[in-house]
Scaffold this active site. Structure first.
Site, PDB file in Angstrom:
ATOM      1  N   HIS A 154      -2.236  13.754  -2.716  1.00  0.00           N
ATOM      2  CA  HIS A 154      -3.163  12.570  -3.413  1.00  0.00           C
ATOM      3  C   HIS A 154      -2.765  12.391  -4.837  1.00  0.00           C
ATOM      4  CE1 HIS A 154      -6.045  14.495  -0.304  1.00  0.00           C
ATOM      5  NE2 HIS A 154      -5.016  13.994   0.304  1.00  0.00           N
TER       6      HIS A 154
HETATM    7  C1  FAD Z   1       1.941  13.677   3.356  1.00  0.00           C
HETATM    8  C2  FAD Z   1       0.610  12.738   3.128  1.00  0.00           C
HETATM    9  C3  FAD Z   1      -0.572  13.109   3.825  1.00  0.00           C
HETATM   10  C4  FAD Z   1      -1.715  12.450   3.310  1.00  0.00           C
HETATM   11  N1  FAD Z   1      -2.799  12.546   4.208  1.00  0.00           N
HETATM   12  C5  FAD Z   1      -3.959  12.194   3.712  1.00  0.00           C
HETATM   13  C6  FAD Z   1      -4.976  12.112   4.752  1.00  0.00           C
HETATM   14  O1  FAD Z   1      -5.080  13.047   5.538  1.00  0.00           O
HETATM   15  N2  FAD Z   1      -6.205  11.262   4.443  1.00  0.00           N
HETATM   16  C7  FAD Z   1      -6.308  10.341   3.216  1.00  0.00           C
HETATM   17  O2  FAD Z   1      -7.184   9.907   3.009  1.00  0.00           O
HETATM   18  N3  FAD Z   1      -4.974  10.416   2.518  1.00  0.00           N
HETATM   19  C8  FAD Z   1      -4.054  10.970   2.646  1.00  0.00           C
HETATM   20  N4  FAD Z   1      -2.865  10.987   1.841  1.00  0.00           N
HETATM   21  C9  FAD Z   1      -3.019   9.967   0.919  1.00  0.00           C
HETATM   22  C10 FAD Z   1      -2.862   8.639   1.234  1.00  0.00           C
HETATM   23  O3  FAD Z   1      -1.712   8.344   2.135  1.00  0.00           O
HETATM   24  C11 FAD Z   1      -2.351   7.607   0.049  1.00  0.00           C
HETATM   25  O4  FAD Z   1      -3.739   7.841  -0.782  1.00  0.00           O
HETATM   26  C12 FAD Z   1      -2.348   6.060   0.295  1.00  0.00           C
HETATM   27  O5  FAD Z   1      -1.306   6.053   1.268  1.00  0.00           O
HETATM   28  C13 FAD Z   1      -2.214   5.316  -0.903  1.00  0.00           C
HETATM   29  O6  FAD Z   1      -2.272   4.064  -0.678  1.00  0.00           O
HETATM   30  P1  FAD Z   1      -1.852   2.893  -1.666  1.00  0.00           P
HETATM   31  O7  FAD Z   1      -2.179   1.705  -1.179  1.00  0.00           O
HETATM   32  O8  FAD Z   1      -2.312   3.268  -2.873  1.00  0.00           O
HETATM   33  O9  FAD Z   1      -0.109   3.295  -1.777  1.00  0.00           O
HETATM   34  P2  FAD Z   1       1.186   3.473  -0.680  1.00  0.00           P
HETATM   35  O10 FAD Z   1       0.571   4.181   0.591  1.00  0.00           O
HETATM   36  O11 FAD Z   1       1.798   4.671  -1.721  1.00  0.00           O
HETATM   37  O12 FAD Z   1       2.013   2.460  -0.504  1.00  0.00           O
HETATM   38  C14 FAD Z   1       2.634   1.982  -1.615  1.00  0.00           C
HETATM   39  C15 FAD Z   1       3.819   1.018  -1.142  1.00  0.00           C
HETATM   40  O13 FAD Z   1       4.460   0.053  -2.086  1.00  0.00           O
HETATM   41  C16 FAD Z   1       5.897   0.264  -1.901  1.00  0.00           C
HETATM   42  N5  FAD Z   1       6.396   0.034  -3.228  1.00  0.00           N
HETATM   43  C17 FAD Z   1       6.300   0.979  -4.328  1.00  0.00           C
HETATM   44  N6  FAD Z   1       7.175   0.348  -5.283  1.00  0.00           N
HETATM   45  C18 FAD Z   1       7.454  -0.655  -4.875  1.00  0.00           C
HETATM   46  C19 FAD Z   1       8.233  -1.914  -5.729  1.00  0.00           C
HETATM   47  N7  FAD Z   1       8.711  -1.569  -6.821  1.00  0.00           N
HETATM   48  N8  FAD Z   1       8.780  -2.769  -4.967  1.00  0.00           N
HETATM   49  C20 FAD Z   1       8.373  -3.000  -3.665  1.00  0.00           C
HETATM   50  N9  FAD Z   1       7.530  -2.260  -2.846  1.00  0.00           N
HETATM   51  C21 FAD Z   1       7.164  -1.137  -3.508  1.00  0.00           C
HETATM   52  C22 FAD Z   1       6.196   1.668  -1.403  1.00  0.00           C
HETATM   53  O14 FAD Z   1       7.206   1.800  -0.532  1.00  0.00           O
HETATM   54  C23 FAD Z   1       4.788   1.976  -0.375  1.00  0.00           C
HETATM   55  O15 FAD Z   1       5.142   1.543   0.725  1.00  0.00           O
HETATM   56  C24 FAD Z   1      -1.806  11.502   2.268  1.00  0.00           C
HETATM   57  C25 FAD Z   1      -0.513  11.129   1.610  1.00  0.00           C
HETATM   58  C26 FAD Z   1       0.848  11.800   2.217  1.00  0.00           C
HETATM   59  C27 FAD Z   1       1.932  11.422   1.616  1.00  0.00           C
END
Ligand code: FAD
Length: 494
Positions: free
Chosen positions: A431
């Site tokens: 997280h």
């Molecule tokens: C193993 C694991 C288990 C987890 N378990 C839970 C859970 O059970 N419950 C929960 O609530 N949360 C959980 N989380 C946390 C949750 O997945 C994240 O908080 C959430 O995915 C974040 O969402 P986001 O939209 O901020 O970014 P992300 O999900 O990180 O997505 C960002 C995306 O942007 C893309 N990107 C980045 N930089 C660039 C760029 N320069 N150009 C183009 N694309 C780019 C990346 O490739 C990625 O696909 C877990 C996370 C992990 C890794």
């Protein structure tokens, strides 16, 4: 690009591409934003660095999943003493494709803190309620229809026996009707590739995958976006995109990295937060683990928000990695993995970190400094978790502290020092958040109450970066609700 990757909508891109709204990053923040804007009839291009894999392209929590869907195969660390391993998704759907799906709404006291300290408007529990409810429906948040995994029940049993509060956490999962006598309910994680991304594409959103954006620049009323198309194995191909409005949704590490690389730095990447987590492998006399154990669903919230406990994915490869702190007992995993499971103690943390770009390097430098109080909380959390596991009949405990003895009875718990040793403790987190906090407090906040970057026109952030502080619970529920609220505000529909 792997053979099992799905075809992106545009491949390879013909530059320059133009659109009304570009959304960079397709995790929960980006997918929900792109979907709602496309469904409102806007011309949206969703850009993602990783490939587009079907959810079932690899077994969950496998080596192949690490290779296909994680950034750098899952090997990323925040520097500090001790350093903290963190992981990020890098595929269409981002972290939602690889996570455990455990769902919480943002705790009310956290929302209050964000409103008071960061001056976030319209973020009361009542104001967020419709967004929580809509997201819960869209990703089918529900409880396990059958019996939870045995390792999860052990955590619950230990907590109940000590009189501590333990709860079964709901998940974004769609379960099938049980047709056999198998005790483990079968179902499908309702990740973004199962929910908001197909909806976005159906509504006309274009999806450009395998494209890493490294620079954004505003000229007049247009945003110019520069990237590399990585889908051709032999060469990188330059990509240029023009958009009137830009949403950056690359996650709490990559969003500040992209903005800082583009010269946008005010309150960007200075306030990274996470939930530092210490682990312990427990060995029981009876079977608690199996090949189809699935995701443990109990969490102990007795000491929340300071710290909480849960049970992790405990497949043999995960156990083998966890046992690297006790190499002399490595063979226990081969011989007894069915009797072993990994448990964690996660603190909310009062430390803070930063994200900085380095000239010539693709990956940003991530730093995080734990406070003395954090080290004390981690120690107390590890002691209490170990006490609970002995109460649940664990026979041997292996904490994630290098060169530390394994524990075989409760009176050995006093060997855990009051402050965890910085040089020996191995911490991790899944997280990360708060690197570009939202709010009207201009001293602290990167964006306004609805994600618009302060001082810029037509530039928004919508991802984990916006959460003002670590919420102390799994964060995706908060990210989804806030992304929905902010997209509706942008559309004038709030
Ligand atoms: C193993 C694991 C288990 C987890 N378990 C839970 C859970 O059970 N419950 C929960 O609530 N949360 C959980 N989380 C946390 C949750 O997945 C994240 O908080 C959430 O995915 C974040 O969402 P986001 O939209 O901020 O970014 P992300 O999900 O990180 O997505 C960002 C995306 O942007 C893309 N990107 C980045 N930089 C660039 C760029 N320069 N150009 C183009 N694309 C780019 C990346 O490739 C990625 O696909 C877990 C996370 C992990 C890794």
């Amino acid at each position: 690009m792997s053979k099992s990757a799905l075809n992106p909508s545009i491949t390879p891109p013909k530059s320059p591409l133009t659109c009304e709204i570009a959304v960079i990053g397709s995790g929960p923040g980006g997918a929900i934003t792109a979907c709602l804007l496309a469904e409102a009839g806007r011309d949206v291009l969703l850009i993602e660095e990783g490939s587009h894999f079907a959810l079932e392209s690899c077994p969950p929590f496998s080596q192949l999943e690490l290779e296909q869907k994680y950034r750098n195969g899952g090997l990323t660390a925040a520097f500090g003493k001790p350093k903290i391993q963190y992981v990020e998704g890098r595929c269409v759907g981002g972290g939602s494709e690889i996570n455990s799906g455990l769902y919480h709404r943002t705790p009310p006291e956290i929302l209050e803190k964000w409103q008071t300290e960061f001056a976030v408007d319209a973020l009361s529990e009542t104001e967020l309620l419709p967004h929580f409810e809509a997201c819960e429906q869209a990703v089918t948040v529900c409880k396990l229809p059958g019996k939870p995994p045995l390792a999860s029940l052990k955590l619950h049993q230990g907590a109940v026996s000590l009189g501590w509060q333990s709860l079964e956490v709901p998940r974004w999962f769609r379960y099938q009707e049980q047709t056999d006598a198998s005790p483990t309910p079968k179902g499908t994680r309702q990740s973004m590739t199962e929910t908001f991304i197909p909806r976005a594409i159906n509504a006309g959103c274009k999806l450009l995958t395998n494209t890493r954006i490294y620079l954004i620049r505003q000229q007049g009323k247009q945003w110019f976006i520069k990237g590399d198309y990585l889908g051709n194995i032999e060469t990188k191909q330059a990509v240029e995109i023009q958009a009137e409005t830009l949403f950056i949704c690359c996650g709490a590490i990559q969003t500040p990295a992209l903005l800082r690389r583009s010269g946008i730095t005010n309150n960007i990447g200075n306030s990274l937060q996470m939930h530092p987590t210490v682990k312990v492998i427990a060995q029981f006399n009876e079977t608690v683990n199996s090949v189809d154990m699935g995701v443990p669903v109990h969490q102990v919230k007795e000491f929340a928000p300071r710290f909480s406990f849960g049970c992790s994915i405990s497949s043999p490869p995960y156990l083998a990695v966890g046992m690297t702190d006790h190499p002399q007992y490595r063979q226990q995993v081969d011989e007894n993995w069915q009797k072993m499971a990994i448990y964690y103690a996660m603190i909310t943390g009062s430390g803070q970190g930063s994200v900085r770009t380095l000239p010539g390097f693709r990956d940003p430098l991530v730093r995080y400094r734990l406070t003395q109080q954090d080290l004390k909380d981690l120690s107390e959390a590890l002691q209490k978790l170990s006490q609970l596991l002995f109460e649940a009949d664990a026979k041997i405990l292996y904490p994630s502290i290098s060169n530390f003895p394994r524990l075989t009875q409760p009176n050995e718990l006093k060997q855990i020092p009051e402050t965890l040793p910085k040089s020996q403790t191995n911490l991790m987190t899944v997280h990360v958040m708060s690197s570009c906090p939202m709010g009207e407090n201009l001293e602290k906040c990167a964006v306004n109450s609805f994600g618009k970057v302060h001082g810029f026109n037509n530039l928004y952030i919508s991802d984990a970066s916006l959460l003002c502080t670590a919420p102390g619970v799994n964060p995706q529920g908060s990210i989804m609700a806030i992304a929905r609220r902010n997209a509706l505000k942008f559309l004038g529909k709030l």
